[in-house]
Enzyme design. Sequence first.
Site, PDB file in Angstrom:
ATOM      1  N   HIS A   1     -68.765 109.854 -98.134  1.00  0.00           N
ATOM      2  CA  HIS A   1     -69.396 110.023 -96.830  1.00  0.00           C
ATOM      3  C   HIS A   1     -70.909 109.970 -97.042  1.00  0.00           C
ATOM      4  O   HIS A   1     -71.427 110.614 -97.965  1.00  0.00           O
ATOM      5  CB  HIS A   1     -69.078 111.397 -96.233  1.00  0.00           C
ATOM      6  CG  HIS A   1     -67.622 111.653 -95.995  1.00  0.00           C
ATOM      7  ND1 HIS A   1     -67.061 111.636 -94.729  1.00  0.00           N
ATOM      8  CD2 HIS A   1     -66.607 111.953 -96.840  1.00  0.00           C
ATOM      9  CE1 HIS A   1     -65.765 111.919 -94.812  1.00  0.00           C
ATOM     10  NE2 HIS A   1     -65.463 112.119 -96.081  1.00  0.00           N
TER      11      HIS A   1
ATOM     12  N   HIS B   1     -63.484 107.402-100.951  1.00  0.00           N
ATOM     13  CA  HIS B   1     -64.595 107.140-100.030  1.00  0.00           C
ATOM     14  C   HIS B   1     -65.677 108.165-100.236  1.00  0.00           C
ATOM     15  O   HIS B   1     -65.404 109.326-100.534  1.00  0.00           O
ATOM     16  CB  HIS B   1     -64.115 107.160 -98.565  1.00  0.00           C
ATOM     17  CG  HIS B   1     -63.339 108.368 -98.168  1.00  0.00           C
ATOM     18  ND1 HIS B   1     -62.015 108.543 -98.519  1.00  0.00           N
ATOM     19  CD2 HIS B   1     -63.686 109.472 -97.470  1.00  0.00           C
ATOM     20  CE1 HIS B   1     -61.584 109.697 -98.031  1.00  0.00           C
ATOM     21  NE2 HIS B   1     -62.596 110.291 -97.406  1.00  0.00           N
TER      22      HIS B   1
ATOM     23  N   ASP C   1     -68.021 106.061 -89.750  1.00  0.00           N
ATOM     24  CA  ASP C   1     -66.912 106.998 -89.579  1.00  0.00           C
ATOM     25  C   ASP C   1     -66.519 107.034 -88.099  1.00  0.00           C
ATOM     26  O   ASP C   1     -67.373 107.056 -87.216  1.00  0.00           O
ATOM     27  CB  ASP C   1     -67.316 108.408 -90.057  1.00  0.00           C
ATOM     28  CG  ASP C   1     -66.119 109.316 -90.264  1.00  0.00           C
ATOM     29  OD1 ASP C   1     -65.824 109.643 -91.432  1.00  0.00           O
ATOM     30  OD2 ASP C   1     -65.470 109.691 -89.258  1.00  0.00           O
TER      31      ASP C   1
END
Length: 123
Positions: A107, A105, A32
Amino acid sequence: MYDENNVFAKILCGEIPCKKFYESDYSLAFEDLYPQRKIHMLVIPKGKYIDLDDFNANATKEEVVDFFRAISEVSSKLKIQAMEGGYRIISNIGANGGQEVPHLHFHILGGERVGRMLAPKTG
Ligand code: AMP
């Protein structure tokens, strides 16, 4: 409808760079850009899916299996599985979920105590 100009679509076509950590036939994992914990990795399918519901409705079984296995490949490679301390996965969906990038997505957050599941509600 899928937004072809979203930032992860641009990463997938090589238009903008990413710090790639893992890649498989149907999935990609990269760091990220604004890490919120010591480890903050994103896992995305290479296919054009907006969120988890779009993915489950429209992806092939191969894509689904590859994506969920990719998450554990990443946690294994990072040495953060339960016996090594553990980690948290989060997937935001839509406006109420706080999704900013409209390409599915997950995380992966870890490397330290991630903290309370949700911050106190504000606003
Ligand atoms: P979400 O709010 O769940 O849609 O999360 C989007 C995430 O993408 C945020 O954690 C951002 O920090 C991250 N992000 C945005 N642009 C990039 C980029 N170019 N490379 C890596 N991560 C990014």
